[in-house]
Scaffold this motif. Structure first.
Motif, mmCIF file in Angstrom:
data_model
loop_
_atom_site.group_PDB
_atom_site.id
_atom_site.type_symbol
_atom_site.label_atom_id
_atom_site.label_comp_id
_atom_site.label_asym_id
_atom_site.label_seq_id
_atom_site.Cartn_x
_atom_site.Cartn_y
_atom_site.Cartn_z
ATOM 1 N N ARG A 15 1.582 -13.070 -11.155
ATOM 2 C CA ARG A 15 2.055 -12.190 -10.086
ATOM 3 C C ARG A 15 1.096 -12.177 -8.903
ATOM 4 N NH1 ARG A 15 4.464 -6.509 -11.280
ATOM 5 N NH2 ARG A 15 5.455 -7.098 -9.301
ATOM 6 N N LEU A 16 0.007 -12.940 -8.989
ATOM 7 C CA LEU A 16 -0.977 -12.923 -7.919
ATOM 8 C C LEU A 16 -0.385 -13.355 -6.574
ATOM 9 C CD1 LEU A 16 -3.860 -12.403 -7.061
ATOM 10 C CD2 LEU A 16 -4.425 -14.734 -7.753
ATOM 11 N N PRO A 17 0.407 -14.442 -6.493
ATOM 12 C CA PRO A 17 1.004 -14.801 -5.200
ATOM 13 C C PRO A 17 1.868 -13.673 -4.631
ATOM 14 C CG PRO A 17 1.179 -16.633 -6.733
ATOM 15 C CD PRO A 17 0.723 -15.443 -7.531
ATOM 16 N N GLU A 18 2.623 -13.007 -5.492
ATOM 17 C CA GLU A 18 3.462 -11.895 -5.054
ATOM 18 C C GLU A 18 2.599 -10.752 -4.530
ATOM 19 O OE1 GLU A 18 6.861 -8.859 -6.904
ATOM 20 O OE2 GLU A 18 5.691 -10.170 -8.224
ATOM 21 N N LEU A 19 1.495 -10.502 -5.200
ATOM 22 C CA LEU A 19 0.578 -9.454 -4.790
ATOM 23 C C LEU A 19 -0.029 -9.755 -3.418
ATOM 24 C CD1 LEU A 19 -1.347 -7.068 -5.063
ATOM 25 C CD2 LEU A 19 -2.692 -8.400 -6.706
ATOM 26 N N LEU A 20 -0.494 -10.982 -3.224
ATOM 27 C CA LEU A 20 -1.080 -11.360 -1.941
ATOM 28 C C LEU A 20 -0.042 -11.318 -0.818
ATOM 29 C CD1 LEU A 20 -3.393 -14.328 -2.996
ATOM 30 C CD2 LEU A 20 -4.081 -12.007 -2.368
ATOM 31 N N ASP A 21 1.174 -11.771 -1.114
ATOM 32 C CA ASP A 21 2.239 -11.719 -0.105
ATOM 33 C C ASP A 21 2.518 -10.278 0.316
ATOM 34 O OD1 ASP A 21 2.531 -14.445 -0.157
ATOM 35 O OD2 ASP A 21 4.368 -14.442 -1.366
ATOM 36 N N ALA A 22 2.564 -9.378 -0.650
ATOM 37 C CA ALA A 22 2.836 -7.972 -0.348
ATOM 38 C C ALA A 22 1.711 -7.363 0.474
ATOM 39 C CB ALA A 22 3.032 -7.186 -1.637
ATOM 40 N N ALA A 23 0.478 -7.662 0.110
ATOM 41 C CA ALA A 23 -0.670 -7.134 0.854
ATOM 42 C C ALA A 23 -0.655 -7.665 2.284
ATOM 43 C CB ALA A 23 -1.972 -7.520 0.161
ATOM 44 N N ALA A 24 -0.417 -8.958 2.449
ATOM 45 C CA ALA A 24 -0.365 -9.542 3.795
ATOM 46 C C ALA A 24 0.753 -8.904 4.610
ATOM 47 C CB ALA A 24 -0.166 -11.051 3.697
ATOM 48 N N ARG A 25 1.892 -8.703 3.982
ATOM 49 C CA ARG A 25 3.040 -8.123 4.679
ATOM 50 C C ARG A 25 2.724 -6.701 5.175
ATOM 51 N NH1 ARG A 25 6.240 -9.571 1.212
ATOM 52 N NH2 ARG A 25 6.362 -7.753 -0.150
ATOM 53 N N LEU A 26 2.140 -5.888 4.322
ATOM 54 C CA LEU A 26 1.849 -4.501 4.697
ATOM 55 C C LEU A 26 0.678 -4.406 5.667
ATOM 56 C CD1 LEU A 26 2.410 -2.611 1.316
ATOM 57 C CD2 LEU A 26 3.955 -2.861 3.259
ATOM 58 N N PHE A 27 -0.350 -5.228 5.471
ATOM 59 C CA PHE A 27 -1.470 -5.227 6.423
ATOM 60 C C PHE A 27 -0.980 -5.641 7.810
ATOM 61 C CE2 PHE A 27 -4.744 -6.258 2.852
ATOM 62 C CZ PHE A 27 -4.847 -4.905 2.552
ATOM 63 N N TYR A 32 -4.462 -2.468 8.464
ATOM 64 C CA TYR A 32 -5.290 -2.360 7.259
ATOM 65 C C TYR A 32 -5.578 -0.901 6.899
ATOM 66 C CZ TYR A 32 -9.409 -2.657 4.254
ATOM 67 O OH TYR A 32 -10.297 -2.508 3.224
ATOM 68 N N ALA A 33 -5.998 -0.119 7.879
ATOM 69 C CA ALA A 33 -6.401 1.269 7.611
ATOM 70 C C ALA A 33 -5.236 2.109 7.101
ATOM 71 C CB ALA A 33 -6.990 1.884 8.876
ATOM 72 N N ALA A 34 -4.038 1.848 7.594
ATOM 73 C CA ALA A 34 -2.874 2.661 7.233
ATOM 74 C C ALA A 34 -2.221 2.228 5.922
ATOM 75 C CB ALA A 34 -1.846 2.627 8.357
ATOM 76 N N THR A 35 -2.701 1.154 5.333
ATOM 77 C CA THR A 35 -2.134 0.645 4.080
ATOM 78 C C THR A 35 -3.072 0.954 2.926
ATOM 79 O OG1 THR A 35 -1.045 -1.187 5.253
ATOM 80 C CG2 THR A 35 -1.314 -1.405 2.865
ATOM 81 N N SER A 36 -2.553 1.608 1.913
ATOM 82 C CA SER A 36 -3.363 1.934 0.741
ATOM 83 C C SER A 36 -3.068 0.963 -0.393
ATOM 84 C CB SER A 36 -3.067 3.364 0.276
ATOM 85 O OG SER A 36 -1.749 3.447 -0.249
ATOM 86 N N MET A 37 -3.959 0.949 -1.351
ATOM 87 C CA MET A 37 -3.722 0.122 -2.542
ATOM 88 C C MET A 37 -2.460 0.599 -3.263
ATOM 89 S SD MET A 37 -6.045 -2.307 -2.915
ATOM 90 C CE MET A 37 -6.743 -2.697 -4.554
ATOM 91 N N ARG A 38 -2.224 1.885 -3.231
ATOM 92 C CA ARG A 38 -1.025 2.419 -3.859
ATOM 93 C C ARG A 38 0.235 1.902 -3.147
ATOM 94 N NH1 ARG A 38 0.354 6.192 -7.388
ATOM 95 N NH2 ARG A 38 2.374 7.241 -7.177
ATOM 96 N N ASP A 39 0.182 1.846 -1.817
ATOM 97 C CA ASP A 39 1.323 1.310 -1.061
ATOM 98 C C ASP A 39 1.653 -0.101 -1.519
ATOM 99 O OD1 ASP A 39 1.494 3.614 0.514
ATOM 100 O OD2 ASP A 39 0.146 2.807 2.052
ATOM 101 N N ILE A 40 0.611 -0.913 -1.690
ATOM 102 C CA ILE A 40 0.807 -2.304 -2.091
ATOM 103 C C ILE A 40 1.372 -2.374 -3.510
ATOM 104 C CG2 ILE A 40 -0.367 -4.501 -2.531
ATOM 105 C CD1 ILE A 40 -2.407 -3.599 -0.347
#
Length: 200
Positions: A15-27, A32-40
């Motif tokens: 699931r790592l690619p999916e995780l990185l894609d989601a983080a990139a999308r939200l960032f 960056y500041a407005a995105t939390s780990m919980r959001d991701i």
């Protein structure tokens, strides 16, 4: 081209690619500041604890996203430049590849543009190191240009990179200028300015 050490070696998981894609999308979308780990975690329906299993902090996750963005830009630019031999054609090919990567709604490339190292002091040095890997390639291409003696190549490079990155904010996909046309225009303006300077 200089190589970049991995920002971190996260635990192996399919699931790592999916995780990185989601983080990139939200960032890219919210910053960056407005995105939390919980959001991701919510974005990919993952428990927050599972997210921290891969990355112990949001900074570590940002570094991984940054590295992926750098690799994406480096790959596109390297492949484009390798097809050309003339220094000006190489610069135009690199600018075209950069624009195509940034303007095709690449979340990773958008993070590189929108999240600046100084925005995250605790990770600033590592982020600059990752950005410098790509910028070093840009330096090499600019260094090969047949420019008049005394030309400030650093200023020229920074000006051109700034113009390429700024295009992400005003580019109209339905407009008349494609990334290829914009790259030709950008490089044409640089050549014209340098030619005028040499003739003066």
């Amino acid at each position: 081209m200089s190589s970049t050490k991995p920002a971190r070696s996260p635990r192996s998981d399919n699931r790592l690619p999916e995780l990185l894609d989601a983080a990139a999308r939200l960032f890219a979308r919210h910053g960056y500041a407005a995105t939390s780990m919980r959001d991701i975690a919510v974005e990919i329906k993952m428990l927050p604890g599972s997210l921290y299993y891969h990355f112990p902090s949001k900074e570590d996750l940002l570094l991984a996203v940054y590295q992926a963005g750098v690799i994406e830009l480096e790959k596109a630019a390297t492949e484009a430049v390798a097809k050309e031999t003339d220094p000006w054609d190489r610069l135009e090919a690199m600018c075209k590849a950069h624009l195509e990567t940034v303007l095709r709604d690449s979340d990773y490339a958008q993070v590189l543009i929108r999240v600046l190292p100084d925005d995250i002091p605790q990770a600033a040095d590592r982020l600059r190191e990752l950005r410098d890997s790509y910028e070093q390639f840009f330096r090499q291409v600019v260094a090969q240009l047949p420019l008049p003696a005394g030309t400030d190549r650093r200023a020229l490079r920074l000006m051109l990179m700034g113009a390429l990155n700024w295009a992400a904010l005003w580019f109209d996909p339905d407009g008349r200028d494609s990334p290829r046309v914009l790259a030709r225009k950008f490089v044409g303006l640089v050549r014209e300015a340098q030619g005028s300077r040499a003739a003066a």
